[in-house]
Motif scaffolding. Structure first.
Motif, short mmCIF file in Angstrom:
data_model
loop_
_atom_site.label_atom_id
_atom_site.label_comp_id
_atom_site.label_asym_id
_atom_site.label_seq_id
_atom_site.Cartn_x
_atom_site.Cartn_y
_atom_site.Cartn_z
N TRP A 133 2.67 -4.98 -15.29
CA TRP A 133 3.30 -5.82 -16.32
C TRP A 133 3.96 -7.05 -15.71
CZ3 TRP A 133 5.69 -0.77 -18.53
CH2 TRP A 133 4.73 -0.13 -19.34
N ALA A 134 4.34 -6.94 -14.42
CA ALA A 134 4.97 -8.06 -13.74
C ALA A 134 3.95 -8.98 -13.07
CB ALA A 134 5.97 -7.55 -12.70
N GLY A 135 2.65 -8.69 -13.25
CA GLY A 135 1.62 -9.57 -12.73
C GLY A 135 0.92 -9.12 -11.48
N THR A 136 1.17 -7.89 -11.04
CA THR A 136 0.54 -7.37 -9.83
C THR A 136 -0.84 -6.81 -10.13
OG1 THR A 136 2.67 -6.83 -8.81
CG2 THR A 136 0.75 -5.64 -7.98
N ARG A 137 -1.79 -7.08 -9.26
CA ARG A 137 -3.13 -6.49 -9.36
C ARG A 137 -3.07 -5.06 -8.82
NH1 ARG A 137 -8.55 -7.96 -9.48
NH2 ARG A 137 -9.98 -6.88 -8.06
N ILE A 138 -3.61 -4.09 -9.55
CA ILE A 138 -3.56 -2.68 -9.15
C ILE A 138 -4.94 -2.24 -8.67
CG2 ILE A 138 -2.97 -0.34 -9.83
CD1 ILE A 138 -0.62 -2.36 -9.93
N LEU A 139 -4.97 -1.76 -7.44
CA LEU A 139 -6.21 -1.28 -6.84
C LEU A 139 -6.03 0.19 -6.46
CD1 LEU A 139 -9.06 -2.01 -5.62
CD2 LEU A 139 -7.86 -2.40 -3.46
N VAL A 140 -6.90 1.06 -6.95
CA VAL A 140 -6.86 2.48 -6.62
C VAL A 140 -7.96 2.77 -5.62
CG1 VAL A 140 -7.16 4.83 -7.48
CG2 VAL A 140 -5.84 3.18 -8.82
N VAL A 154 0.85 -1.19 0.00
CA VAL A 154 0.00 0.00 0.00
C VAL A 154 0.89 1.24 0.00
CG1 VAL A 154 -1.79 1.29 1.22
CG2 VAL A 154 -1.79 -1.22 1.30
N ILE A 155 0.55 2.21 -0.84
CA ILE A 155 1.20 3.52 -0.81
C ILE A 155 0.19 4.54 -0.33
CG2 ILE A 155 2.44 5.29 -2.10
CD1 ILE A 155 3.01 3.24 -4.26
N VAL A 156 0.53 5.27 0.74
CA VAL A 156 -0.32 6.37 1.21
C VAL A 156 0.55 7.60 1.37
CG1 VAL A 156 -0.05 5.67 3.65
CG2 VAL A 156 -1.99 7.11 2.96
N ARG A 215 12.62 -8.71 -3.17
CA ARG A 215 12.48 -9.74 -2.14
C ARG A 215 11.51 -10.85 -2.56
NH1 ARG A 215 11.66 -6.13 3.38
NH2 ARG A 215 13.67 -5.02 3.32
N GLY A 216 10.55 -10.50 -3.42
CA GLY A 216 9.56 -11.49 -3.83
C GLY A 216 8.41 -10.82 -4.54
N ARG A 217 7.35 -11.58 -4.75
CA ARG A 217 6.23 -11.05 -5.53
C ARG A 217 5.41 -10.04 -4.71
NH1 ARG A 217 3.85 -15.47 -3.14
NH2 ARG A 217 1.63 -15.27 -2.67
N ILE A 218 4.75 -9.13 -5.43
CA ILE A 218 3.73 -8.24 -4.86
C ILE A 218 2.44 -8.60 -5.57
CG2 ILE A 218 2.96 -5.86 -4.55
CD1 ILE A 218 5.88 -4.98 -4.68
N ASP A 219 1.52 -9.22 -4.85
CA ASP A 219 0.28 -9.67 -5.48
C ASP A 219 -0.67 -8.52 -5.78
OD1 ASP A 219 0.72 -12.58 -5.39
OD2 ASP A 219 0.70 -12.28 -3.22
N VAL A 220 -0.74 -7.57 -4.85
CA VAL A 220 -1.65 -6.44 -5.01
C VAL A 220 -0.93 -5.16 -4.60
CG1 VAL A 220 -3.89 -5.43 -4.36
CG2 VAL A 220 -3.62 -7.92 -4.42
N LEU A 221 -1.08 -4.12 -5.42
CA LEU A 221 -0.62 -2.79 -5.04
C LEU A 221 -1.85 -1.91 -4.87
CD1 LEU A 221 1.57 -0.59 -4.59
CD2 LEU A 221 1.42 -0.13 -7.06
N GLN A 222 -2.05 -1.39 -3.66
CA GLN A 222 -3.14 -0.45 -3.40
C GLN A 222 -2.57 0.96 -3.34
OE1 GLN A 222 -5.99 -1.27 -0.23
NE2 GLN A 222 -6.00 0.90 0.33
N ILE A 223 -3.08 1.84 -4.19
CA ILE A 223 -2.66 3.24 -4.21
C ILE A 223 -3.75 4.06 -3.55
CG2 ILE A 223 -2.04 5.20 -5.65
CD1 ILE A 223 -1.27 3.17 -7.84
N CYS A 224 -3.43 4.71 -2.43
CA CYS A 224 -4.38 5.59 -1.75
C CYS A 224 -4.29 6.97 -2.39
CB CYS A 224 -4.06 5.66 -0.25
SG CYS A 224 -4.16 4.07 0.59
N GLN A 225 -5.32 7.35 -3.08
CA GLN A 225 -5.33 8.58 -3.87
C GLN A 225 -6.20 9.63 -3.17
OE1 GLN A 225 -8.25 9.73 -5.31
NE2 GLN A 225 -7.46 11.28 -6.68
N PRO A 226 -5.79 10.94 -3.11
CA PRO A 226 -4.71 11.58 -3.85
C PRO A 226 -3.33 11.35 -3.21
CG PRO A 226 -5.83 13.21 -2.50
CD PRO A 226 -6.56 11.90 -2.31
#
Length: 403
Positions: free
Chosen positions: A117-124, A9-11, A93-104
């Protein structure tokens, strides 16, 4: 044994420990057994999460509070650089299955594309609209900057497999920006019933006043807390109700100038600033107050404070804005946007009518219980993440796939 789902998660807008929505999401993910990594600015309130099993907190130095558009560019560049560094470390270190971007802000789409492109699910997870936020903070926001923010908004929606938002206004804007309607979930930012139920009224919080009106939240320029002070002044000075106190709960960039405004008007006896207090104390204030007030003019916002008022059975007084009215329909009273005398008159009218206050409060509490509480949102959120109760590890979405 298969590895648990790894969610990063990025916040940026506020720190993890201050972000009430993300804190609830973190609790859900930890409870679900997800391996969780959160990239956030450093803050003392993050301390409670630094040693939580299953959670790794990556903190970077908090940027200086920006004083203008150029300052925001500097803040976002710094945050983007730190996010790039930490995501690279995580991916190595390993795979990231889901990336959650906390917007804004809408700045992380280049990183999201690389991971997608590397296979991660992107959730906004959309909370605010950057163009509207800029417009609410500046009388004449730079046109070029507004165009750039709309462009960034479109880039963010196009990289997402799935998006979350809090109301229909924001959902429509997501669709305009390129999101598919069936790839958007409404997840209200309601309070956790298990915590609001612990609130204990404390009559001493009234101080010398017969009635108490509460405002709660972050005090940014877009929140128009200055209008709440205008309402208080009208109630006290123009309507002669010196038996009404106002408590402004929270802090933020405007708190010092708001406190100075209260001093300049000689209203210190009626308006107090307890600061940013623990949730338990906040809910105690709300359980004690007679009314909850919101003077926001942001038509696109579903105010969290309004749901917190409703959870405590507190009637709401606010301006007649689309999402505020949808949120608190039957639980509050509404006046034309910006009409301070009308809102002040409604405050006094409700304070003098305990029967209506109770009816509105009961309706609000029922709305929270039946529809808006976080407990009602958890299954929707976990489904959007890709977590399933019967599956320990969920495969990441295939590149190019839609939710």
């Amino acid at each position: 044994m298969p590895k648990p789902l790894h969610v990063a998660v990025i916040v940026e807008n506020v720190a993890l420990g201050v972000d009430t929505r993300l804190r609830k999401q973190v609790d859900d993910l930890i409870e679900a057994g997800v391996q969780l990594s959160v990239i956030t600015m450093r803050d003392d309130d993050n301390a409670r999460y630094r040693d939580v099993p299953g959670l790794t907190v990556f903190e970077y130095p908090a940027p200086k509070q920006p004083s203008g558009p150029v300052g925001y560019v500097g803040e976002y560049l710094q945050s983007f650089a730190w996010a790039s560094w930490y995501l690279t470390k995580l991916r190595l270190r390993g795979r990231i299955d889901v990336l959650q971007i906390c917007q804004p802000p809408d700045i992380y789409f280049p990183l999201a594309w690389v991971l997608r492109w590397a296979g991660t699910r992107i959730l906004v997870d959309q909370r605010d609209l950057m163009p509207e936020l800029l417009g609410s903070r500046y009388d004449e926001p730079p046109k070029l900057m507004l165009k750039a923010m709309h462009w960034l908004e479109r880039r963010t929606q196009r990289v997402a497999h799935h998006s979350l938002t809090v109301n229909s206004y924001l959902k429509n804007r997501m669709v305009e920006a390129g999101a598919k309607p069936d790839a958007i979930s409404l997840v209200y930012n309601g309070p956790v019933l298990a915590r609001t139920a612990l609130a204990v009224p404390e009559p001493s919080l009234h101080g010398e006043h017969r009635y108490l009106v509460a405002w709660a939240g972050k005090m940014g320029r877009q929140d128009r807390v200055d209008l709440t002070i205008d309402v208080a002044q009208h109630v006290i000075r123009e309507l002669g109700r010196e038996d009404v106190g106002f408590v402004l709960l929270g802090d933020g960039e405007c708190v010092e100038e708001l406190q100075q405004s209260v001093r300049d008007r000689g209203l210190e006896r009626w308006i107090t600033f307890p600061g940013w207090i623990p949730e338990k104390d906040l809910f105690s204030y709300l359980a004690t107050a007679d009314l909850g007030i919101d003077c926001s003019l942001q038509v696109e916002v579903s105010p969290v404070k309004v749901m917190e008022y409703m959870a405590q059975g507190l009637p709401v007084v606010c301006f007649d804005l689309q999402e505020s009215k949808l949120l608190a329909d039957g639980a509050g009273v509404f006046t034309p946007a910006g009409d301070i005398p009308a809102l002040a008159a409604k405050v006094v009218e409700l304070l003098d009518d305990p029967t209506t206050r109770k009816q509105l409060g009961d309706t609000g509490r029922q709305l929270i219980t039946d529809k808006l509480s976080w407990e009602r949102q958890t299954p929707i959120y976990l489904k959007a993440i890709g977590w399933e109760p019967s599956v320990v590890a969920t495969a990441a979405a295939e590149p190019g796939a839609d939710a």
